[in-house]
Design a protein around this motif. Structure first.
Motif, short mmCIF file in Angstrom:
data_model
loop_
_atom_site.label_atom_id
_atom_site.label_comp_id
_atom_site.label_asym_id
_atom_site.label_seq_id
_atom_site.Cartn_x
_atom_site.Cartn_y
_atom_site.Cartn_z
N GLY A 52 -15.09 -3.28 -4.91
CA GLY A 52 -15.10 -2.02 -4.16
C GLY A 52 -16.40 -1.26 -4.33
O GLY A 52 -16.95 -0.72 -3.36
N VAL A 69 -0.63 -3.81 3.05
CA VAL A 69 -1.99 -3.28 3.18
C VAL A 69 -2.70 -3.80 4.43
O VAL A 69 -3.54 -3.12 5.00
CB VAL A 69 -2.81 -3.60 1.90
CG1 VAL A 69 -2.98 -5.09 1.69
CG2 VAL A 69 -4.16 -2.91 1.92
N LYS A 117 -15.10 -5.27 3.49
CA LYS A 117 -14.44 -3.99 3.29
C LYS A 117 -12.92 -4.16 3.32
O LYS A 117 -12.18 -3.54 2.55
CB LYS A 117 -14.88 -2.99 4.36
CG LYS A 117 -16.26 -2.41 4.08
CD LYS A 117 -16.65 -1.34 5.08
CE LYS A 117 -18.01 -0.75 4.69
NZ LYS A 117 -18.56 0.17 5.69
N SER A 133 -11.88 -5.67 0.18
CA SER A 133 -11.93 -4.65 -0.87
C SER A 133 -10.67 -3.79 -0.84
O SER A 133 -10.12 -3.43 -1.89
CB SER A 133 -13.19 -3.79 -0.66
OG SER A 133 -13.12 -2.64 -1.42
N SER A 134 -10.18 -3.45 0.36
CA SER A 134 -8.95 -2.65 0.48
C SER A 134 -7.77 -3.40 -0.14
O SER A 134 -6.91 -2.80 -0.81
CB SER A 134 -8.61 -2.37 1.94
OG SER A 134 -9.64 -1.68 2.53
N GLU A 135 -7.72 -4.70 0.11
CA GLU A 135 -6.60 -5.48 -0.43
C GLU A 135 -6.67 -5.58 -1.96
O GLU A 135 -5.67 -5.41 -2.65
CB GLU A 135 -6.57 -6.87 0.22
CG GLU A 135 -6.28 -6.80 1.71
CD GLU A 135 -6.08 -8.16 2.36
OE1 GLU A 135 -6.18 -9.18 1.64
OE2 GLU A 135 -5.81 -8.20 3.58
N ASN A 185 -8.08 -3.50 -3.81
CA ASN A 185 -7.90 -2.15 -4.33
C ASN A 185 -6.43 -1.82 -4.63
O ASN A 185 -6.13 -1.03 -5.53
CB ASN A 185 -8.48 -1.14 -3.35
CG ASN A 185 -8.72 0.20 -4.00
OD1 ASN A 185 -9.20 0.28 -5.13
ND2 ASN A 185 -8.35 1.27 -3.32
N LYS A 242 0.87 -1.18 0.00
CA LYS A 242 0.00 0.00 0.00
C LYS A 242 0.91 1.23 0.00
O LYS A 242 1.92 1.26 0.71
CB LYS A 242 -0.85 -0.02 1.27
CG LYS A 242 -1.83 1.12 1.36
CD LYS A 242 -2.52 1.08 2.72
CE LYS A 242 -3.33 2.36 2.91
NZ LYS A 242 -3.59 2.60 4.33
#
Lengths: 482, 54
Positions: free
Chosen positions: A181, A55, A410, A413-415, A417, A41
């Motif tokens: 996402g 991340v 969520k 989704s961050s990962e 992303n 990240k």
């Protein structure tokens, strides 16, 4: 086995499989297995040490450098496997992809420099007094500029990395991953999501019927293009660039050289739009964010450039709104408007090509014995869209049915992303590399470019703005809680 | 195809023959734009009636 071949040998299908694989791996968190948490990240930074980190908190001991190496190796292996399926030259692909990844990441990293990227609310925490307020997405612009330098001033380098320079593959993978996402965001605002999706559909119906007819008329009447040239040109300029030009060329049985030439023109002008329109939207449409997002989808040609423009517009407008209106909108909704419009445009390319094929065969250019097959709609349907719909609908449905796992989704989704952003950055760089302005000029761009410039800047951009305004004005993304 | 054999854009443009706009093409253009304008009204009404801004 032979029947499975088409599912692996086209970029379209391949992007779907890779996107779904990243989607599936990220969902390991739902059963307590953090498969992608090591992915790198990139934070807004003042000192280099702040920039990189894994991340996931669970991998915080890994450190930023190794996290970047793991991310690169993972993507190299994944994309090389894809290249093998696509029958690319593997050593050349690996070399090209490595260069593209490294340059794109350096640009992405530099774009996160605090004086470039920091938004007003972050200045104090970062200990700086000012910034250009461009957000980390400035890295995309840097990647595009770097790509343009390579494509136009270092043609031999561009040729060496050509096997790995696949902007359409990169953006299609990113779009499939993005469904996750957007699905998570839609859970928090279902009414808004359904309004955006329906209005996106309305906007493109208008775009097809009005844009195409006017561009075709201008090309035929005022620039004296033949039917064989005018139809792919109208589709390329008015609908969705490369894929529409090629589909239309096929539909009206134009010689293959025509859509190819139109496509090269489309790609170059898309870069101009990509650089200009998001900043225009930031200046004039920051109080109408969803209009701006839809406008990018309607005005910027090619999937890569349009969705990329949506991403930059999302970042720029949110930063501007924070500064000028004192409101912080949730990230991704403006991009969702762009993507929705673009995806619907893609979905309808096959239908439009089918309609044109019927019109050409039956009334415009009648040839005895020619028939149009319904299966051509499916053959021209962009398969990666299935991946986007699947990830979006599956995520939305799952989150509604199992709200207890919303936080895990969520995190997943961050990962995912992280990979979406990296594919975006590589798309920007690759778009720059393939946009050879000089070569096009040498080939005699004149009359073709004149139609393009007049229709695009004199008509399409403004009609697109009006259509976007009609369907999206007054809609704003949800405000960040707290 | 070698570099020399590749058709250049400028040559293609020069070789293009003039084809006047056919009445059937004009009709299709007018139909398409008319349908677009009519649907603009219909879809705007549907959007604001059934998918209002939350």
């Amino acid at each position: 086995m032979a029947s499975l071949r088409p599912l692996l040998k086209s970029e379209d299908w391949m992007s779907l499989w890779i996107g779904l694989l990243i989607f599936a791996l990220s969902l390991g968190l739902l059963v307590g297995v953090d498969i992608l948490g090591w992915a790198v990240k990139t934070n807004v930074w003042v000192t280099v040490g702040q920039a990189l980190q894994p991340v996931s908190e669970g991998y915080s001991g890994l450190g930023g450098g190794p996290s970047l190496v793991f991310t690169f190796v993972f993507l190299l292996v994944l994309m090389t496997a894809a290249a093998r399926g696509l029958e690319a030259n593997i050593p050349r692909f690996m070399l090209g992809f490595t260069v593209i990844f490294l340059v794109s990441y350096v640009c992405w990293f530099l774009g996160h420099y605090a004086y470039i990227a920091a938004t007003p609310d972050k200045l104090e925490a970062l200990g700086i007094g000012w910034s250009m307020n461009l957000t980390g997405e400035a890295g995309y612009i840097l990647a595009l500029l770097a790509g343009l330098v390579v494509g136009n001033f270092f043609p031999k380098t561009a040729e060496r990395i050509a096997e790995g320079t696949k902007p359409e593959l990169f953006i299609k993978i990113a779009i499939v991953v993005m469904g996750l996402g957007l699905g998570v965001k839609a859970v928090d605002a279902l009414d808004l999501a359904s309004a955006v999706i329906f209005r996106g559909l309305c906007a493109i119906v208008e775009a097809y019927l009005i844009y195409w007819a006017v561009v075709y008329f201008v090309a035929r009447k005022y620039f004296k293009f033949s039917k064989e040239w005018a139809a792919p040109l109208a589709s390329g300029i008015s609908i969705c660039g490369v894929s529409a030009a090629i589909a239309t060329g096929g539909a009206i049985r134009a010689r293959p050289i025509i859509p190819i030439m139109v496509s090269s023109l489309v790609v170059v002008f898309a870069v101009v739009e990509l650089v200009v329109l998001p900043f225009a939207a930031k200046t004039f449409l920051y109080h109408e964010p969803m209009v701006a997002g839809a406008w990018m989808g309607l005005a910027v040609k090619t999937d890569g450039a349009a969705v990329a423009a949506g991403a930059i517009t999302d970042a720029l407008i949110r930063a501007k709104a924070m500064d000028a209106l004192g409101v912080e909108w949730v990230e991704g909704w403006i991009l969702m408007a762009t993507t929705t419009v673009k995806v619907f445009i893609d979905v309808f390319i096959g239908v439009w090509a089918f309609i044109l094929a019927i019109l050409w065969v039956t009334v415009i250019d009648r040839k005895p014995g020619e028939k149009v097959r319904m299966v051509e709609i499916w053959e021209r349907f962009p398969k990666f869209v299935l991946g986007y719909i699947l990830t979006f609908v599956a995520t939305l449905t799952f989150c509604i049915m199992v709200p207890d796992l919303l936080e895990a989704v969520k995190a997943a989704s961050s990962e995912a992303n992280v990979f979406r952003q990296l594919f975006f950055a590589m798309t920007f760089f690759a778009i720059g590399v393939v946009s050879n302005f000089r070569k096009l000029w040498e080939e005699g761009i004149g009359r073709l470019a004149a139609v393009y410039v007049i229709c695009l800047f004199g008509f399409i951009i403004w009609v697109g703005l009006v259509i976007s305004w009609i369907f999206f004005h007054g809609i704003t993304p949800p405000v960040v809680a707290g | 195809m070698t570099e020399q054999e590749k058709p250049r854009l400028a040559e293609e443009m020069e070789e293009m023959e003039y084809e006047p706009l056919l009445p059937v093409e004009k009709k299709l253009i007018i139909w398409s734009i008319t349908l677009g304008v009519v649907l603009l009204g219909v879809l705007t009404w549907v959007s604001y009636t059934f998918f209002p801004v939350p």
